[in-house]
Design a protein around this motif. Structure first.
Motif, PDB file in Angstrom:
ATOM      1  N   GLU A 217      42.863 -70.190   6.055  1.00  7.72           N
ATOM      2  CA  GLU A 217      41.935 -71.311   5.843  1.00  7.72           C
ATOM      3  C   GLU A 217      41.427 -71.863   7.160  1.00  7.72           C
ATOM      4  OE1 GLU A 217      42.722 -74.303   3.013  1.00  7.72           O
ATOM      5  OE2 GLU A 217      43.664 -72.955   1.568  1.00  7.72           O
ATOM      6  N   GLN A 218      42.312 -71.918   8.173  1.00 12.60           N
ATOM      7  CA  GLN A 218      41.874 -72.409   9.487  1.00 12.60           C
ATOM      8  C   GLN A 218      40.877 -71.432  10.117  1.00 12.60           C
ATOM      9  OE1 GLN A 218      45.281 -72.847   8.555  1.00 12.60           O
ATOM     10  NE2 GLN A 218      44.560 -74.913   8.111  1.00 12.60           N
ATOM     11  N   ASN A 219      41.105 -70.134   9.921  1.00 14.56           N
ATOM     12  CA  ASN A 219      40.153 -69.139  10.430  1.00 14.56           C
ATOM     13  C   ASN A 219      38.791 -69.267   9.756  1.00 14.56           C
ATOM     14  OD1 ASN A 219      41.143 -67.464  12.557  1.00 14.56           O
ATOM     15  ND2 ASN A 219      42.627 -66.573  11.153  1.00 14.56           N
ATOM     16  N   VAL A 220      38.810 -69.506   8.447  1.00 18.29           N
ATOM     17  CA  VAL A 220      37.549 -69.662   7.720  1.00 18.29           C
ATOM     18  C   VAL A 220      36.816 -70.914   8.188  1.00 18.29           C
ATOM     19  CG1 VAL A 220      36.546 -70.172   5.452  1.00 18.29           C
ATOM     20  CG2 VAL A 220      38.211 -68.324   5.699  1.00 18.29           C
ATOM     21  N   PHE A 221      37.565 -71.990   8.444  1.00 19.83           N
ATOM     22  CA  PHE A 221      36.930 -73.206   8.971  1.00 19.83           C
ATOM     23  C   PHE A 221      36.250 -72.905  10.300  1.00 19.83           C
ATOM     24  CE2 PHE A 221      36.857 -76.824  11.778  1.00 19.83           C
ATOM     25  CZ  PHE A 221      36.238 -77.787  10.992  1.00 19.83           C
ATOM     26  N   THR A 222      36.948 -72.197  11.196  1.00 17.39           N
ATOM     27  CA  THR A 222      36.374 -71.838  12.497  1.00 17.39           C
ATOM     28  C   THR A 222      35.148 -70.954  12.319  1.00 17.39           C
ATOM     29  OG1 THR A 222      38.573 -71.944  13.495  1.00 17.39           O
ATOM     30  CG2 THR A 222      36.880 -70.766  14.726  1.00 17.39           C
ATOM     31  N   LEU A 223      35.231 -70.026  11.366  1.00 14.51           N
ATOM     32  CA  LEU A 223      34.111 -69.132  11.080  1.00 14.51           C
ATOM     33  C   LEU A 223      32.872 -69.938  10.669  1.00 14.51           C
ATOM     34  CD1 LEU A 223      34.385 -65.852   9.036  1.00 14.51           C
ATOM     35  CD2 LEU A 223      32.611 -67.488   8.483  1.00 14.51           C
ATOM     36  N   VAL A 224      33.064 -70.904   9.762  1.00 14.25           N
ATOM     37  CA  VAL A 224      31.946 -71.749   9.310  1.00 14.25           C
ATOM     38  C   VAL A 224      31.415 -72.601  10.457  1.00 14.25           C
ATOM     39  CG1 VAL A 224      31.300 -73.657   7.759  1.00 14.25           C
ATOM     40  CG2 VAL A 224      32.693 -71.763   6.892  1.00 14.25           C
ATOM     41  N   GLU A 225      32.329 -73.097  11.301  1.00 12.67           N
ATOM     42  CA  GLU A 225      31.908 -73.887  12.464  1.00 12.67           C
ATOM     43  C   GLU A 225      31.032 -73.042  13.394  1.00 12.67           C
ATOM     44  OE1 GLU A 225      31.820 -77.198  15.146  1.00 12.67           O
ATOM     45  OE2 GLU A 225      32.362 -77.038  13.037  1.00 12.67           O
ATOM     46  N   ASP A 226      31.422 -71.798  13.597  1.00  2.86           N
ATOM     47  CA  ASP A 226      30.623 -70.910  14.448  1.00  2.86           C
ATOM     48  C   ASP A 226      29.266 -70.602  13.806  1.00  2.86           C
ATOM     49  OD1 ASP A 226      32.465 -70.733  16.511  1.00  2.86           O
ATOM     50  OD2 ASP A 226      33.530 -69.048  15.586  1.00  2.86           O
ATOM     51  N   ILE A 227      29.260 -70.434  12.472  1.00  2.00           N
ATOM     52  CA  ILE A 227      27.989 -70.213  11.772  1.00  2.00           C
ATOM     53  C   ILE A 227      27.073 -71.424  11.954  1.00  2.00           C
ATOM     54  CG2 ILE A 227      26.930 -70.053   9.475  1.00  2.00           C
ATOM     55  CD1 ILE A 227      29.332 -68.329   8.634  1.00  2.00           C
ATOM     56  N   ALA A 228      27.651 -72.623  11.809  1.00  4.34           N
ATOM     57  CA  ALA A 228      26.866 -73.857  11.922  1.00  4.34           C
ATOM     58  C   ALA A 228      26.244 -74.001  13.302  1.00  4.34           C
ATOM     59  CB  ALA A 228      27.748 -75.069  11.612  1.00  4.34           C
ATOM     60  N   ASN A 229      26.935 -73.471  14.310  1.00 11.34           N
ATOM     61  CA  ASN A 229      26.433 -73.568  15.688  1.00 11.34           C
ATOM     62  C   ASN A 229      25.736 -72.286  16.149  1.00 11.34           C
ATOM     63  OD1 ASN A 229      27.407 -76.277  16.814  1.00 11.34           O
ATOM     64  ND2 ASN A 229      29.253 -75.478  15.843  1.00 11.34           N
ATOM     65  N   LEU A 230      25.428 -71.406  15.171  1.00 13.71           N
ATOM     66  CA  LEU A 230      24.723 -70.147  15.425  1.00 13.71           C
ATOM     67  C   LEU A 230      25.450 -69.253  16.420  1.00 13.71           C
ATOM     68  CD1 LEU A 230      21.014 -71.429  15.504  1.00 13.71           C
ATOM     69  CD2 LEU A 230      22.293 -70.419  13.599  1.00 13.71           C
ATOM     70  N   ARG A 231      26.796 -69.344  16.412  1.00 13.79           N
ATOM     71  CA  ARG A 231      27.595 -68.442  17.256  1.00 13.79           C
ATOM     72  C   ARG A 231      28.024 -67.262  16.371  1.00 13.79           C
ATOM     73  NH1 ARG A 231      30.040 -73.651  19.090  1.00 13.79           N
ATOM     74  NH2 ARG A 231      31.676 -73.268  17.538  1.00 13.79           N
ATOM     75  N   LEU A 232      27.049 -66.444  15.980  1.00 16.89           N
ATOM     76  CA  LEU A 232      27.321 -65.394  14.998  1.00 16.89           C
ATOM     77  C   LEU A 232      28.253 -64.315  15.524  1.00 16.89           C
ATOM     78  CD1 LEU A 232      23.884 -64.966  13.224  1.00 16.89           C
ATOM     79  CD2 LEU A 232      25.865 -66.262  12.503  1.00 16.89           C
ATOM     80  N   ASP A 233      28.223 -64.065  16.842  1.00 17.37           N
ATOM     81  CA  ASP A 233      29.130 -63.064  17.400  1.00 17.37           C
ATOM     82  C   ASP A 233      30.584 -63.503  17.219  1.00 17.37           C
ATOM     83  OD1 ASP A 233      28.644 -65.189  19.116  1.00 17.37           O
ATOM     84  OD2 ASP A 233      28.890 -63.997  20.950  1.00 17.37           O
ATOM     85  N   LYS A 234      30.852 -64.788  17.466  1.00 17.05           N
ATOM     86  CA  LYS A 234      32.215 -65.314  17.285  1.00 17.05           C
ATOM     87  C   LYS A 234      32.594 -65.334  15.810  1.00 17.05           C
ATOM     88  CE  LYS A 234      32.866 -68.170  21.398  1.00 17.05           C
ATOM     89  NZ  LYS A 234      33.269 -69.508  21.882  1.00 17.05           N
ATOM     90  N   ALA A 235      31.631 -65.713  14.953  1.00 10.83           N
ATOM     91  CA  ALA A 235      31.893 -65.757  13.511  1.00 10.83           C
ATOM     92  C   ALA A 235      32.254 -64.366  12.989  1.00 10.83           C
ATOM     93  CB  ALA A 235      30.669 -66.302  12.767  1.00 10.83           C
ATOM     94  N   LEU A 236      31.535 -63.362  13.470  1.00  8.61           N
ATOM     95  CA  LEU A 236      31.826 -61.979  13.050  1.00  8.61           C
ATOM     96  C   LEU A 236      33.182 -61.513  13.592  1.00  8.61           C
ATOM     97  CD1 LEU A 236      28.277 -60.422  13.415  1.00  8.61           C
ATOM     98  CD2 LEU A 236      29.599 -60.586  11.291  1.00  8.61           C
ATOM     99  N   ASP A 237      33.527 -61.934  14.810  1.00  5.23           N
ATOM    100  CA  ASP A 237      34.839 -61.597  15.363  1.00  5.23           C
ATOM    101  C   ASP A 237      35.952 -62.159  14.483  1.00  5.23           C
ATOM    102  OD1 ASP A 237      33.794 -60.214  17.492  1.00  5.23           O
ATOM    103  OD2 ASP A 237      33.970 -61.868  18.926  1.00  5.23           O
ATOM    104  N   THR A 238      35.760 -63.403  14.022  1.00  9.89           N
ATOM    105  CA  THR A 238      36.756 -64.027  13.144  1.00  9.89           C
ATOM    106  C   THR A 238      36.838 -63.290  11.814  1.00  9.89           C
ATOM    107  OG1 THR A 238      36.337 -66.203  14.145  1.00  9.89           O
ATOM    108  CG2 THR A 238      37.465 -66.185  12.016  1.00  9.89           C
ATOM    109  N   LEU A 239      35.682 -62.887  11.287  1.00  6.66           N
ATOM    110  CA  LEU A 239      35.659 -62.128  10.038  1.00  6.66           C
ATOM    111  C   LEU A 239      36.431 -60.823  10.187  1.00  6.66           C
ATOM    112  CD1 LEU A 239      34.655 -61.439   7.185  1.00  6.66           C
ATOM    113  CD2 LEU A 239      32.567 -60.533   8.246  1.00  6.66           C
ATOM    114  N   TYR A 240      36.194 -60.105  11.279  1.00  8.24           N
ATOM    115  CA  TYR A 240      36.871 -58.827  11.487  1.00  8.24           C
ATOM    116  C   TYR A 240      38.377 -59.032  11.695  1.00  8.24           C
ATOM    117  CZ  TYR A 240      32.124 -57.047  12.026  1.00  8.24           C
ATOM    118  OH  TYR A 240      30.796 -56.730  11.808  1.00  8.24           O
ATOM    119  N   GLU A 241      38.755 -60.155  12.303  1.00  8.32           N
ATOM    120  CA  GLU A 241      40.178 -60.458  12.481  1.00  8.32           C
ATOM    121  C   GLU A 241      40.842 -60.691  11.122  1.00  8.32           C
ATOM    122  OE1 GLU A 241      43.775 -60.897  14.142  1.00  8.32           O
ATOM    123  OE2 GLU A 241      41.957 -60.273  15.211  1.00  8.32           O
ATOM    124  N   LEU A 242      40.138 -61.393  10.234  1.00  9.00           N
ATOM    125  CA  LEU A 242      40.667 -61.627   8.882  1.00  9.00           C
ATOM    126  C   LEU A 242      40.804 -60.307   8.123  1.00  9.00           C
ATOM    127  CD1 LEU A 242      38.637 -64.831   7.940  1.00  9.00           C
ATOM    128  CD2 LEU A 242      41.121 -64.687   8.101  1.00  9.00           C
TER     129      LEU A 242
END
Length: 339
Positions: A217-242
């Motif tokens: 859940e904390q990873n998903v929160f970070t993922l959404v935070e990165d999406i909100a700030n248009l940090r898609l590379d970081k969001a995708l990194d979190t997705l791949y980690e999950l």
């Protein structure tokens, strides 16, 4: 009376004959009971003087009987009584007959050598019950509900100081984001971080990121935070980690949808002038999670959030019917959010 005032009085030697503790924060409730034990009972006397009860197994009249029995080899007894559902609206154990009248009679003239602590795992007491009114008059009733957002930050910072360390600015927020809002988990992580920093050392963001494992859940929160700030590379990194952790893509999509739903609810309720605490109560979240969702809500319009939720519902249907590869579906969803 609140817990802080009660603790102050206990340290001044003003002890109530009975404490009724209730609320969802079991960790703080247990902390209070431990403090009471430290203040009242010498360590070498605890085997004789601290007596646990469970009202799912023992009738309340047995607790009263023990309280009225003169202590053996010690000056004072502390009775810790758990599962005290007789103070709530929940169903009581039908196999046991709790003689509430005996407890009520005891509270008219409590003995001075026993202290009873009832611990109730419920957000509310049943104010309609006569015994609740009696306890409020004769004893001390304390609520242990979730800390507010700022209170939680101060609790973390204080906990680090009490462990002999200091905390770099902004690190408390990162710790809560990584570890969640559960006090038991946060306490364990603070022990670990201060052990790493050593006495007199500083706990910083780098240490938190290195040592504190983020749950799904904390990873998903970070993922959404990165999406909100248009940090898609970081969001995708979190997705791949999950995905590397073998999390099911449908579950990830559901958690992303849950977070966006929370953001929309917080945004809508804030627009109607609800306070942070009121929103937390309304949607069943910790106040700190509401604070973070409120910060994310500023980055989206209500219409945009509804579009995202609609897209997630469509993605969920396609995933479950095999109309799209699950991982590809998540990747495309996230990439489209950035356009």
């Amino acid at each position: 009376m609140d817990a802080k005032t009660a603790i102050k009085e206990i340290k001044q030697g003003k002890i109530s004959p009975l404490y009724l503790l209730y609320g969802s924060e079991k960790f703080r409730m247990n902390e209070f009971a431990a403090l009471l034990e430290d203040q009242l009972i010498a360590k070498e006397d605890r085997d004789f003087a601290v007596i646990p009860f469970d009202l799912s197994e023992t009738p309340v009249q047995a607790v009263v009987e023990e309280a009225e029995t003169v202590p053996f080899m010690v000056e004072r007894k502390l009775l810790l009584v758990r599962d005290a559902s007789l103070f709530t609206a929940g169903k009581e154990n039908a196999k046991l007959e709790h003689r509430i009248d005996i407890l009520s009679d005891y509270l008219q003239h409590p003995v001075d050598f026993s202290v009873i602590v009832f611990m109730v795992n419920s957000d509310k007491l049943d104010e309609r019950k006569k015994i609740v009114k009696t306890v409020k008059t004769a004893g001390t009733v304390l609520a242990f509900n979730p800390l507010g957002a700022e209170e939680l930050l101060r609790w973390v910072e204080k906990g680090i100081r009490e462990r002999g360390c200091t905390m770099a600015p902004g690190t408390a927020e990162i710790l809560i984001t990584n570890a969640g809002t559960g006090l038991q988990g946060l306490s364990a992580e603070m022990d670990k971080l201060c052990l790493f920093a050593a006495k007199g050392g500083t706990v910083d963001a780098e240490a938190v990121e290195s040592l504190v494992h983020r749950g799904t859940e904390q990873n998903v929160f970070t993922l959404v935070e990165d999406i909100a700030n248009l940090r898609l590379d970081k969001a995708l990194d979190t997705l791949y980690e999950l995905l590397k952790q073998r999390e099911e893509p449908i579950k990830i999509a559901a958690l992303i949808a849950r977070q966006f739903r929370i953001i929309l609810q917080v945004k809508d309720l804030s627009a109607h002038s609800y306070s942070q605490g009121q929103i937390a109560s309304q949607i069943g979240l910790h106040p700190y999670a509401v604070k973070l969702a409120g910060e994310q809500a500023h980055k989206f319009s209500s219409e945009r959030l509804r579009q995202i939720l609609s897209a997630l519902a469509d993605l969920d249907y396609k995933m479950k019917t095999g109309a799209i590869d699950k991982v590809l579906g998540l990747e495309l969803f996230m990439l489209r959010l950035g356009t």
